[in-house]
Write a protein that holds these residues in place. Structure first.
Motif, short mmCIF file in Angstrom:
data_model
loop_
_atom_site.label_atom_id
_atom_site.label_comp_id
_atom_site.label_asym_id
_atom_site.label_seq_id
_atom_site.Cartn_x
_atom_site.Cartn_y
_atom_site.Cartn_z
N GLY A 66 0.72 -1.29 0.03
CA GLY A 66 -0.03 0.02 -0.14
C GLY A 66 0.72 1.13 -0.17
N VAL A 67 2.10 1.13 0.01
CA VAL A 67 2.92 2.37 0.11
C VAL A 67 3.50 2.62 -1.35
CG1 VAL A 67 5.22 3.45 0.88
CG2 VAL A 67 3.83 1.98 2.38
N ASP A 68 3.20 3.88 -1.83
CA ASP A 68 3.42 4.12 -3.27
C ASP A 68 4.99 4.36 -3.40
OD1 ASP A 68 3.63 4.86 -5.81
OD2 ASP A 68 2.10 6.24 -5.81
N LEU A 69 5.98 3.92 -3.96
CA LEU A 69 7.32 4.08 -4.08
C LEU A 69 7.44 5.28 -4.77
CD1 LEU A 69 9.41 0.72 -4.26
CD2 LEU A 69 8.29 1.97 -2.09
N THR A 70 6.71 5.31 -5.96
CA THR A 70 6.76 6.59 -7.00
C THR A 70 6.37 7.97 -6.26
OG1 THR A 70 4.54 6.16 -7.86
CG2 THR A 70 6.52 4.85 -9.21
N ALA A 71 5.66 7.88 -5.17
CA ALA A 71 5.33 9.28 -4.57
C ALA A 71 6.16 9.46 -3.39
CB ALA A 71 3.86 9.20 -4.12
N ALA A 72 6.95 8.33 -2.91
CA ALA A 72 7.59 8.80 -1.65
C ALA A 72 8.90 9.45 -1.73
CB ALA A 72 7.95 7.19 -0.93
N ARG A 73 9.58 10.41 -1.07
CA ARG A 73 10.53 11.07 -1.08
C ARG A 73 11.52 10.54 -0.17
NH1 ARG A 73 10.40 15.49 -4.22
NH2 ARG A 73 7.95 16.01 -4.99
N SER A 74 12.86 10.90 -0.63
CA SER A 74 14.08 10.78 0.24
C SER A 74 13.86 9.61 1.49
CB SER A 74 14.82 11.91 0.71
OG SER A 74 14.01 12.66 1.16
N ASP A 75 13.71 10.09 2.60
CA ASP A 75 13.48 9.09 3.66
C ASP A 75 12.42 8.03 3.57
OD1 ASP A 75 15.45 10.24 5.35
OD2 ASP A 75 14.38 10.64 6.98
N ALA A 76 11.35 8.55 3.29
CA ALA A 76 10.34 7.30 3.07
C ALA A 76 10.66 6.48 2.15
CB ALA A 76 8.93 8.15 2.76
#
Ligand code: ADP
Ligand code: ADP
Length: 232
Positions: A66-76
């Protein structure tokens, strides 16, 4: 679980565009092994790079639980990436580190406590059948053993997804069978979502529950292994 939605990657070379991935969608639930099979040039390497965000997709989403890698930034993104264990064709080990230190590497990166790391490394080396090899160096091991180390290292951060990029292409048939048995045994234990990217149909037939056929950056067939094999 890994969910890929409408993933595309376009490379630009001067004024020419190469659509290496074109609307790829797939879902791999936990506890299952999904194969992606395709000839050279089909887009397999691009898919591996886009799934792990080593290369930025042009459009579409890659979700891990459920976590979208394409929207995540650096730390996330760094955190989310640890949810994916990546195993390469050649194990890509550090030659100057012992086997134990190779497996420990991802845990060092995240600053895991030393005692916990030692415990985890011992557990993982046992899991892949290399309990006695921790003090050896990669050059002392066979190709199949090195690949086992690569698998142990990929499991170090307890990923939810294991991604295999041509895991047996560099191995002889007997060693290939051993590594495939290991991959199959792992996913039952760890309830992982496993994705195997390969150009070898016998690999898919031996261990995958479901398969997608990649051609020219598109998935042209997808489904349960038996159904897809019957349609080919
Ligand atoms: P495979 O791994 O299945 O052999 P690739 O993902 O390497 O396929 O390549 C898919 C297509 O994308 C090919 O036409 C390839 O030439 C092109 N391609 C891959 N990487 C790049 C890149 N960095 N720049 C331009 N074109 C690329
Ligand atoms: P493989 O078949 O193992 O994927 P390739 O020869 O397709 O190997 O690609 C090797 C590397 O070169 C990959 O990183 C790929 O993205 C890159 N590549 C492939 N085709 C091109 C291209 N036309 N332009 C630039 N880079 C490319």
């Amino acid at each position: 679980m890994i969910t890929v939605r409408d993933l595309s990657k376009v490379y630009r070379q001067g004024n020419r565009e190469v659509r290496a991935l074109d609307g790829v969608s797939l879902t791999v639930p936990e506890g299952s092994i999904h194969g992606i099979i395709g000839h050279s040039g089909a887009g397999k390497s691009t898919l591996v790079r886009c799934l792990t965000m080593l290369d930025k997709p042009s459009s579409g989403q890659v979700e891990i639980n459920g976590v979208d890698l394409t929207a995540a930034r650096s730390d996330a993104l760094r955190k989310a990436r640890r949810r994916i264990g990546l195993v390469f064709q050649q194990a890509n080990l550090f030659d100057s580190r012992t086997i134990a230190d190779n497996v420990a590497y991802p845990l060092e990166i995240i600053g895991a406590p030393k005692a916990r790391t030692r415990e985890k490394v011992t557990e993982l080396l046992g899991l892949v059948g290399l309990a006695d090899a921790g003090a050896a160096y990669p050059a002392q091991l066979s190709g199949g053993m090195r690949q086992r180390v690569g698998i142990a290292r990929a499991l170090a951060t307890d990923p939810d997804v294991l991604l295999f990029d041509e895991p047996t292409s560099a191995l002889d048939p007997k060693t290939t069978d051993e590594i495939l048995d290991l991959i199959q045994s792992l996913h039952y234990h760890a309830n992982l979502a496993v994705l195997v990217i390969t150009h070898e149909m016998h690999v898919v037939k031996r261990i995958c529950d479901s398969v997608s056929l990649l051609e020219g950056g598109r998935i042209v067939e997808s489904g349960r292994l038996v159904d897809v094999v019957n349609r080919l």
